[in-house]
Design an enzyme around this catalytic site. Structure first.
Site, PDB file in Angstrom:
ATOM      1  N   ASP A   9      63.021 -28.054 -50.555  1.00 55.76           N
ATOM      2  CA  ASP A   9      61.908 -29.004 -50.527  1.00 55.76           C
ATOM      3  C   ASP A   9      62.263 -30.092 -51.528  1.00 55.76           C
ATOM      4  O   ASP A   9      62.384 -29.825 -52.727  1.00 55.76           O
ATOM      5  CB  ASP A   9      60.619 -28.284 -50.928  1.00 55.76           C
ATOM      6  CG  ASP A   9      59.422 -29.212 -51.033  1.00 55.76           C
ATOM      7  OD1 ASP A   9      59.588 -30.447 -50.955  1.00 55.76           O
ATOM      8  OD2 ASP A   9      58.301 -28.704 -51.224  1.00 55.76           O
TER       9      ASP A   9
ATOM     10  N   TYR B 193      53.781 -45.133 -45.703  1.00 58.39           N
ATOM     11  CA  TYR B 193      55.153 -45.031 -45.203  1.00 58.39           C
ATOM     12  C   TYR B 193      55.964 -46.267 -45.602  1.00 58.39           C
ATOM     13  O   TYR B 193      57.075 -46.154 -46.127  1.00 58.39           O
ATOM     14  CB  TYR B 193      55.141 -44.864 -43.684  1.00 58.39           C
ATOM     15  CG  TYR B 193      56.507 -44.632 -43.088  1.00 58.39           C
ATOM     16  CD1 TYR B 193      57.160 -43.420 -43.272  1.00 58.39           C
ATOM     17  CD2 TYR B 193      57.142 -45.623 -42.340  1.00 58.39           C
ATOM     18  CE1 TYR B 193      58.418 -43.193 -42.733  1.00 58.39           C
ATOM     19  CE2 TYR B 193      58.395 -45.408 -41.784  1.00 58.39           C
ATOM     20  CZ  TYR B 193      59.026 -44.198 -41.990  1.00 58.39           C
ATOM     21  OH  TYR B 193      60.278 -43.976 -41.465  1.00 58.39           O
TER      22      TYR B 193
ATOM     23  N   THR C  60      64.436 -39.437 -32.371  1.00 54.64           N
ATOM     24  CA  THR C  60      64.365 -38.274 -33.252  1.00 54.64           C
ATOM     25  C   THR C  60      63.113 -37.469 -32.926  1.00 54.64           C
ATOM     26  O   THR C  60      62.272 -37.909 -32.131  1.00 54.64           O
ATOM     27  CB  THR C  60      64.307 -38.723 -34.725  1.00 54.64           C
ATOM     28  OG1 THR C  60      63.076 -39.440 -34.931  1.00 54.64           O
ATOM     29  CG2 THR C  60      65.488 -39.618 -35.071  1.00 54.64           C
TER      30      THR C  60
END
Length: 253
Positions: free
Chosen positions: A57, A159, A194
Site C-alpha cells: 500500500d 484527481y 485500463t
C-alpha cells in the site's frame, strides 16, 4: 540505465499500466517486484514473468519499504522504480446536497500524491546507495501523473490536484537526487484502455476516443510501458513530465 539483471519495483503493478510495465521490464531482463494491494493478481503475474509479488500500500511506509527491500536483493540492486498506483474517484467541490465531504478528496490525494512521495523517497533512498554505473547513474524513478494535471475536467478536483502535484514535484525531486545519480521523470497519460475505463459501455468509450486527435483511440498499456522503457534507457531524460495522449486536450466535461 542498463536493465539486464537490475532490480525493478512497479507499484500498482498487478493491472493496467503497471502490469504492462512489469511485463516489459521483465522481458528486458529485470528482476521485477510486482507491488500491489491485489496480492493474488500480483502473484499470478509474478509467476508469469519470473518476478516476485509483494502486497504493498503506497500510503503505508512499512509495506512500501518491504517491496523496495525485496527489489534491492537483485544482483545489481534496485535500479528502476515505476509508480503506477493510484485511484481516480470523481467528486465535485459542491454537489447537489452541498459541499462534498472533505474525506472524499483526502482519500484520492493521499494515494495519488502522498503515495507517490512515499514510494519515491523509499526507492530513491535505496538507489542512492548503489554503486554507480557508467556515467554515474544509480537508478531511475518514473512517476505517473495524468493529462488531468493540466486540463482536468469538472468533478476531477482531487484527481487533478493530486496528479498536478506529481507533475510539480518532478523537477525539484530530480534536482535533489541529481547528486546521487538518480533520475526522475513523470509520464502523464491521456485516455488508456485500463481497468478504470473497461466498465464503460461502448457508446461512452466511443465518445472518449473521438476527442483524441490522432490516433483516435484509447492508448494501449503497452505504449505506456514502451515509454517507461525509453525513459530508463535514455540518460538525458530527467526532471521532465511527458504527455502521452495522442494530442488530447480534455474538455470541461
Amino acid at each position: 540505465m542498463q536493465v539486464e539483471g537490475a532490480g525493478a519495483v512497479v507499484f500498482g503493478g498487478a493491472s493496467g499500466l503497471g502490469e504492462a510495465t512489469a511485463r516489459r521490464l521483465a522481458a528486458d531482463g529485470a528482476r521485477v517486484v510486482v507491488a500491489d494491494l491485489a496480492l493474488e493478481r500480483a502473484q499470478e503475474l509474478a509467476r508469469e514473468i519470473g518476478g516476485v509479488a509483494v502486497r504493498a500500500d503506497v500510503t503505508d511506509p512499512a509495506s512500501t519499504g518491504a517491496a523496495v527491500e525485496v527489489a534491492a536483493q537483485a544482483d545489481r540492486g534496485l535500479r528502476v522504480a515505476v509508480l503506477c498506483a493510484g485511484r481516480g474517484d470523481g467528486a465535485k467541490l459542491v454537489g447537489r446536497e452541498g459541499p462534498t465531504p472533505l474525506e472524499a478528496f483526502a482519500a484520492v490525494i493521499e494515494v495519488n500524491l502522498l503515495g507517490t512521495i512515499n514510494a519515491l523517497r523509499l526507492a530513491a533512498g535505496e538507489m542512492a546507495g548503489n554503486a554507480p554505473e557508467a556515467g554515474g547513474e544509480r537508478g531511475v524513478c518514473v512517476c505517473t501523473a495524468s493529462v488531468a494535471a493540466f486540463d482536468g475536467q469538472i468533478g476531477q478536483v482531487a484527481y487533478a490536484a493530486s496528479k498536478g502535484g506529481v507533475a510539480a514535484l518532478t523537477l525539484p525531486v530530480a534536482r535533489e537526487l541529481a547528486r546521487s545519480g538518480v533520475r526522475v521523470a513523470t509520464i502523464a497519460p491521456g485516455l488508456f484502455d485500463t481497468p478504470m475505463i473497461a466498465p464503460l459501455p461502448q457508446e461512452a468509450r466511443d465518445a472518449l476516443t473521438s476527442a483524441v486527435p490522432f490516433p483516435s483511440r484509447l492508448g494501449q498499456p503497452q505504449e505506456y510501458a514502451s515509454l517507461v522503457a525509453h525513459v530508463v534507457d535514455n540518460p538525458m531524460l530527467n526532471g521532465e513530465v511527458i504527455r502521452l495522449d495522442g494530442g488530447l486536450r480534455m474538455a470541461p466535461r
